[in-house]
Design an enzyme around this catalytic site. Structure first.
Site, PDB file in Angstrom:
ATOM      1  N   TYR A  47       0.858  -1.182   0.000  1.00 29.12           N
ATOM      2  CA  TYR A  47       0.000   0.000   0.000  1.00 29.12           C
ATOM      3  C   TYR A  47       0.897   1.235   0.000  1.00 29.12           C
ATOM      4  CZ  TYR A  47      -3.342   3.490   1.817  1.00 29.12           C
ATOM      5  OH  TYR A  47      -4.123   4.601   2.004  1.00 29.12           O
ATOM      6  N   ASP A  50       9.388   2.888  -0.923  1.00 28.78           N
ATOM      7  CA  ASP A  50       8.381   3.547  -0.091  1.00 28.78           C
ATOM      8  C   ASP A  50       8.672   3.162   1.364  1.00 28.78           C
ATOM      9  OD1 ASP A  50       4.720   3.530   0.138  1.00 28.78           O
ATOM     10  OD2 ASP A  50       6.310   4.477   1.338  1.00 28.78           O
ATOM     11  N   LYS A  62       5.190   9.214   8.728  1.00 32.66           N
ATOM     12  CA  LYS A  62       5.051   8.613  10.066  1.00 32.66           C
ATOM     13  C   LYS A  62       6.124   9.107  11.055  1.00 32.66           C
ATOM     14  CE  LYS A  62       2.731   4.628   8.031  1.00 32.66           C
ATOM     15  NZ  LYS A  62       1.357   4.574   8.529  1.00 32.66           N
TER      16      LYS A  62
HETATM   17  P1  KE4 Z   1      -0.555   8.294   4.751  1.00 34.43           P
HETATM   18  O1  KE4 Z   1      -1.141   9.027   3.580  1.00 34.43           O
HETATM   19  O2  KE4 Z   1      -1.576   7.419   5.457  1.00 34.43           O
HETATM   20  O3  KE4 Z   1       0.206   9.207   5.721  1.00 34.43           O
HETATM   21  O4  KE4 Z   1       0.585   7.309   4.194  1.00 34.43           O
HETATM   22  C1  KE4 Z   1       0.241   6.393   3.190  1.00 34.43           C
HETATM   23  C2  KE4 Z   1       1.220   5.241   3.220  1.00 34.43           C
HETATM   24  C3  KE4 Z   1       2.207   5.164   2.254  1.00 34.43           C
HETATM   25  N1  KE4 Z   1       3.110   4.163   2.247  1.00 34.43           N
HETATM   26  C4  KE4 Z   1       3.086   3.203   3.204  1.00 34.43           C
HETATM   27  C5  KE4 Z   1       4.113   2.108   3.162  1.00 34.43           C
HETATM   28  C6  KE4 Z   1       2.101   3.231   4.225  1.00 34.43           C
HETATM   29  O5  KE4 Z   1       2.098   2.255   5.172  1.00 34.43           O
HETATM   30  C7  KE4 Z   1       1.151   4.257   4.239  1.00 34.43           C
HETATM   31  C8  KE4 Z   1       0.045   4.335   5.281  1.00 34.43           C
HETATM   32  N2  KE4 Z   1      -0.049   3.226   6.178  1.00 34.43           N
HETATM   33  C9  KE4 Z   1      -1.356   2.975   6.724  1.00 34.43           C
HETATM   34  C10 KE4 Z   1      -1.232   1.752   7.620  1.00 34.43           C
HETATM   35  N3  KE4 Z   1      -1.234   0.558   6.899  1.00 34.43           N
HETATM   36  C11 KE4 Z   1      -1.907   4.150   7.461  1.00 34.43           C
HETATM   37  C12 KE4 Z   1      -3.089   3.834   8.348  1.00 34.43           C
HETATM   38  C13 KE4 Z   1      -4.368   4.313   7.745  1.00 34.43           C
HETATM   39  O6  KE4 Z   1      -4.547   4.166   6.511  1.00 34.43           O
HETATM   40  O7  KE4 Z   1      -5.201   4.817   8.536  1.00 34.43           O
END
Ligand code: KE4
Length: 437
Positions: free
Chosen positions: A152, A246, A274
């Site tokens: 993701y 990523d 994060k």
């Molecule tokens: P954000 O847009 O959520 O800050 O980041 C997206 C993203 C991009 N790349 C990786 C590897 C990520 O894990 C994420 C976001 N992770 C999720 C958890 N699996 C955020 C939690 C959520 O979607 O509420």
């Protein structure tokens, strides 16, 4: 010593708040995973965090193994971070103008990532990855992107794409609203399958780049097989494609320099988020000078953001990275996570429950299946019902696991020896609940 088990976890206030929230917020949440679709039951509303713990609105305390999905590697309200943010906030919340804090955090990021010559801060991981993709396309003049099933990269249209009928075929939209025309530019392949990547490059000559979670957290924790990441590095170099790591989740998590330090591989572009925001909204992308210099205002590839480089978020990131820049801290994280891994593996053996525990550093997942998980189709073999039973049995014992089989658990530096013992004891009892079911 047996755990105190709250047979019927008291969630009345969470229930009331969820009913009210659903009248005003889509699904009652601001991010789907918080709605607990993965484990059923009422989403738990949290009132506060303190060190290694979360306290919910009914006063239940949990050892927090989600850490807001990764940012809180130091635990909740780390004093160093709180004090620095306080100092900065008193001077202003946002200026819409450059501040020295942005440079200070960029220097810290570059010291940890030798592959990064230039950085651009944004406000989320999604912004980071969709900007990195635009840059890869703009810099190479090519349109296709390779991603991997189960990885993701945020909710950018080009990433909400699932594999076509066979490997190395053009992608299909994974969400309404994603145009087929755009989805067809994404090739979604099985993770850890370097042959599928070679085939895609044989079949298509307009691949701008490959984006990968170097250690996957988003299908549950799946490590790269030996040679997979190096294979991606070799193939993208050979075909003048951009390798995007990523590291939104792995950055400063599995090592201070993330996966690139751990596996000794340099990406062309890296996305972060994060941890570099210390719990406040931040994302970043960065990499080779010849690529980053093509981003506005230096170059023609456009990207912008009102709160990019926000002073408070920069301050939280600076304080966090300064605290993290300590080998002893990662050593303690590794020992803590290894202790839990060993205890849970012992409990799996003793209870005979069909489960595998996978970990890299302080990220881990307990899959309820009978084999190691190397890709998304294997991850989907996991028994989600068993995971849900495990999740609630742990919550009743005061341990907050991720509310989804397809998410990673995160260990924080705030966990005490007693917390670790309680996690192992609770896991053993929760696996026994499954065994007796
Ligand atoms: P954000 O847009 O959520 O800050 O980041 C997206 C993203 C991009 N790349 C990786 C590897 C990520 O894990 C994420 C976001 N992770 C999720 C958890 N699996 C955020 C939690 C959520 O979607 O509420």
């Amino acid at each position: 010593m047996r755990n105190r088990v709250r047979k019927n976890l008291e969630l009345n206030n969470s229930k009331k708040l969820f009913i009210e929230a659903q009248k005003h917020l889509v699904g009652g949440v601001n991010s789907p995973v918080r709605a607990f679709k993965g484990v059923g039951g009422t989403p738990i509303f949290m009132a506060r965090g303190k060190g290694a713990y979360l306290i919910d609105v009914d006063g239940n305390r949990y050892i927090d193994l989600v850490g807001s999905w990764g940012p809180l590697i130091l635990g909740h309200v780390s004093l160093d971070v709180l004090n620095h943010v306080r100092r900065i906030l008193r001077k202003g919340f946002t200026f819409g103008a450059p501040s020295a804090l942005e440079t200070e955090l960029a220097v810290l990021v570059k010291k940890a990532y030798t592959s990064i010559d230039k950085v651009r801060f944004v406000s989320s991981g999604t912004e980071a990855t969709l900007s990195a993709l635009r840059l890869a396309r703009g810099a190479t003049g090519k349109k296709k992107i390779i991603k991997f099933e189960g990885c993701y990269h945020g909710h950018g249209d080009s990433f909400l794409v699932s594999a076509g009928s066979g490997a190395a075929t053009l992608g299909l939209p994974d969400s309404p609203g994603v145009p087929e025309e755009l989805a067809s530019l994404t090739i979604s392949l099985p993770y850890n399958d370097i042959k599928a990547v070679e085939d895609a490059f044989t079949r298509f000559d307009d691949i701008a780049g490959v984006i990968v979670e170097p250690v996957v957290g988003n299908m549950g924790l799946v490590p790269p097989k030996p040679g997979f990441l190096q294979g991606l590095r070799d193939i993208t170099s050979k075909h003048n494609a951009i390798l995007i790591f990523d590291e939104v989740m792995t950055g400063f998590r599995i090592a201070y320099g993330g996966a690139q330090e751990l596996y000794g591989i340099k990406a062309d572009l890296t996305t972060l988020g994060k941890i570099i925001g210390g719990g406040l909204p931040v994302g970043a992308y960065g990499g080779r000078e010849d690529l980053m210099s093509q981003v506005a205002p230096e170059g023609p590839i456009y990207q912008a953001g009102t709160l990019s480089g926000n002073p408070a978020a920069m301050a939280a990131g600076i304080a966090t990275l300064k605290k993290l820049n300590d080998d002893q801290l990662y050593k303690k994280l590794e020992e803590s996570a290894a202790f839990v891994e060993e205890g849970i593996k012992r409990a799996i053996q003793k209870t005979g429950v069909e489960a595998v525990f996978q970990r890299v550093g302080s990220m881990a997942t307990l899959f309820f299946c009978g084999h190691p998980v190397e890709n998304y189709s294997q991850a989907k073999d996991a028994d989600r019902k068993k995971y849900s039973t495990f999740f609630w049995a742990m919550a009743q014992r005061g341990v907050y696991f991720p509310p989804s089989q397809f998410e990673a658990a995160f260990f924080s530096a705030a966990l005490s020896a007693n917390d670790l013992k309680k996690i192992v004891r609770s896991a053993h009892e929760s696996l026994q609940v499954l065994q007796e079911a």
